[in-house]
Enzyme design. Sequence first.
Site, PDB file in Angstrom:
ATOM      1  N   HIS A 172      -1.992   6.027   6.350  1.00 17.87           N
ATOM      2  CA  HIS A 172      -3.013   5.827   7.392  1.00 17.87           C
ATOM      3  C   HIS A 172      -3.219   4.330   7.646  1.00 17.87           C
ATOM      4  O   HIS A 172      -3.339   3.885   8.783  1.00 17.87           O
ATOM      5  CB  HIS A 172      -4.359   6.434   6.976  1.00 17.87           C
ATOM      6  CG  HIS A 172      -4.366   7.924   6.959  1.00 17.87           C
ATOM      7  ND1 HIS A 172      -4.404   8.674   8.105  1.00 17.87           N
ATOM      8  CD2 HIS A 172      -4.357   8.789   5.929  1.00 17.87           C
ATOM      9  CE1 HIS A 172      -4.407   9.948   7.782  1.00 17.87           C
ATOM     10  NE2 HIS A 172      -4.383  10.050   6.466  1.00 17.87           N
ATOM     11  N   LYS A 173      -3.298   3.571   6.546  1.00 16.03           N
ATOM     12  CA  LYS A 173      -3.492   2.131   6.686  1.00 16.03           C
ATOM     13  C   LYS A 173      -2.280   1.499   7.374  1.00 16.03           C
ATOM     14  O   LYS A 173      -2.424   0.641   8.240  1.00 16.03           O
ATOM     15  CB  LYS A 173      -3.662   1.470   5.309  1.00 16.03           C
ATOM     16  CG  LYS A 173      -4.995   1.719   4.648  1.00 16.03           C
ATOM     17  CD  LYS A 173      -5.081   0.880   3.378  1.00 16.03           C
ATOM     18  CE  LYS A 173      -6.389   1.062   2.663  1.00 16.03           C
ATOM     19  NZ  LYS A 173      -6.461   0.257   1.434  1.00 16.03           N
TER      20      LYS A 173
ATOM     21  N   THR B 184       0.845  -1.195   0.000  1.00 16.58           N
ATOM     22  CA  THR B 184       0.000   0.000   0.000  1.00 16.58           C
ATOM     23  C   THR B 184       0.875   1.238   0.000  1.00 16.58           C
ATOM     24  O   THR B 184       2.035   1.189   0.436  1.00 16.58           O
ATOM     25  CB  THR B 184      -0.920   0.041   1.248  1.00 16.58           C
ATOM     26  OG1 THR B 184      -1.802   1.170   1.140  1.00 16.58           O
ATOM     27  CG2 THR B 184      -0.132   0.162   2.541  1.00 16.58           C
TER      28      THR B 184
ATOM     29  N   ASP C 101      -8.023  -4.584   0.415  1.00 16.87           N
ATOM     30  CA  ASP C 101      -8.898  -3.723  -0.371  1.00 16.87           C
ATOM     31  C   ASP C 101     -10.186  -3.572   0.417  1.00 16.87           C
ATOM     32  O   ASP C 101     -10.711  -4.538   0.974  1.00 16.87           O
ATOM     33  CB  ASP C 101      -9.165  -4.296  -1.760  1.00 16.87           C
ATOM     34  CG  ASP C 101      -9.618  -3.187  -2.708  1.00 16.87           C
ATOM     35  OD1 ASP C 101      -8.893  -2.177  -2.826  1.00 16.87           O
ATOM     36  OD2 ASP C 101     -10.700  -3.305  -3.312  1.00 16.87           O
TER      37      ASP C 101
HETATM   38  P1  IMP Z   1      -8.708   1.015  -0.858  1.00 20.95           P
HETATM   39  O1  IMP Z   1      -8.828  -0.197  -0.015  1.00 20.95           O
HETATM   40  O2  IMP Z   1      -7.442   1.749  -0.539  1.00 20.95           O
HETATM   41  O3  IMP Z   1      -8.912   0.769  -2.324  1.00 20.95           O
HETATM   42  O4  IMP Z   1      -9.835   1.993  -0.344  1.00 20.95           O
HETATM   43  C1  IMP Z   1     -11.016   2.250  -1.038  1.00 20.95           C
HETATM   44  C2  IMP Z   1     -11.633   3.526  -0.531  1.00 20.95           C
HETATM   45  O5  IMP Z   1     -12.188   3.316   0.748  1.00 20.95           O
HETATM   46  C3  IMP Z   1     -10.700   4.732  -0.401  1.00 20.95           C
HETATM   47  O6  IMP Z   1     -11.427   5.874  -0.772  1.00 20.95           O
HETATM   48  C4  IMP Z   1     -10.366   4.791   1.046  1.00 20.95           C
HETATM   49  O7  IMP Z   1     -10.115   6.097   1.474  1.00 20.95           O
HETATM   50  C5  IMP Z   1     -11.642   4.234   1.663  1.00 20.95           C
HETATM   51  N1  IMP Z   1     -11.307   3.519   2.877  1.00 20.95           N
HETATM   52  C6  IMP Z   1     -10.516   2.424   3.006  1.00 20.95           C
HETATM   53  N2  IMP Z   1     -10.418   2.079   4.287  1.00 20.95           N
HETATM   54  C7  IMP Z   1     -11.183   2.949   4.981  1.00 20.95           C
HETATM   55  C8  IMP Z   1     -11.444   3.124   6.368  1.00 20.95           C
HETATM   56  O8  IMP Z   1     -10.955   2.400   7.250  1.00 20.95           O
HETATM   57  N3  IMP Z   1     -12.259   4.140   6.694  1.00 20.95           N
HETATM   58  C9  IMP Z   1     -12.815   4.975   5.769  1.00 20.95           C
HETATM   59  N4  IMP Z   1     -12.572   4.880   4.475  1.00 20.95           N
HETATM   60  C10 IMP Z   1     -11.757   3.874   4.082  1.00 20.95           C
END
Ligand code: IMP
Length: 198
Positions: A11-12, A7, A68
């Site tokens: 934040h993650k 990633t 994801d």
């Molecule tokens: P991805 O897993 O990075 O593809 O995240 C997909 C979308 O969901 C992105 O817009 C992230 O900002 C949002 N997202 C992922 N994890 C969280 C979370 O824990 N809280 C709020 N939004 C999230």
Amino acid sequence: MKILFATANQHKVDEVQRLLGDAIEIITPAQTGYTDDIPETGNTLEENARQKARHIYERCAQPCFADDTGLEIDALGGAPGVYSARYAGDGKDSQANMRRVLKELHGVSHRAARFRCVIVLIAASREYVFEGRVDGEIITEERGTQGFGYDPIFRPEGYPCTFAEMPVEEKNRLSHRGKAVEQLVAFLQKAEILNPAP
Ligand code: IMP
């Protein structure tokens, strides 16, 4: 024990590192010199997590996992779902994404939603899948400054506040990612894939 997290989202990384504790240290693709975008063109959360994990595993050749996450809103037929990151366009703009959701839910009273997180771990060329979810609802305005993404508009079931109004430890205890990582940690602790016997 070190493990790559496929990633570019700091934040993650921070959330997951807290969950993993001291015994398992996350390294990021950037720390290994990989700074290009990680592709995610799948049609499901699992396809995307698998694609991201494979992409980095093939380049860095060390145990690696990717997550994801999708926000699924009942009144929008499960959208934004797998398209959560780009719901308001390719800019991956969280503010614009939340604005679009709030606009589409304007006047809607049934606001049930859930976050689902799928993690794919690849180690010794084998793949393992873990999943976590949290149910809740979309409130009518943004509240709170913690967290990221859709956190300011998501209130988990049984709580008076949004994810963005909670300290990260509390979000981690009940969140989709927290639950998926809990399974990953339990697996890593008993598996010998990262520390094979001599
Ligand atoms: P991805 O897993 O990075 O593809 O995240 C997909 C979308 O969901 C992105 O817009 C992230 O900002 C949002 N997202 C992922 N994890 C969280 C979370 O824990 N809280 C709020 N939004 C999230």
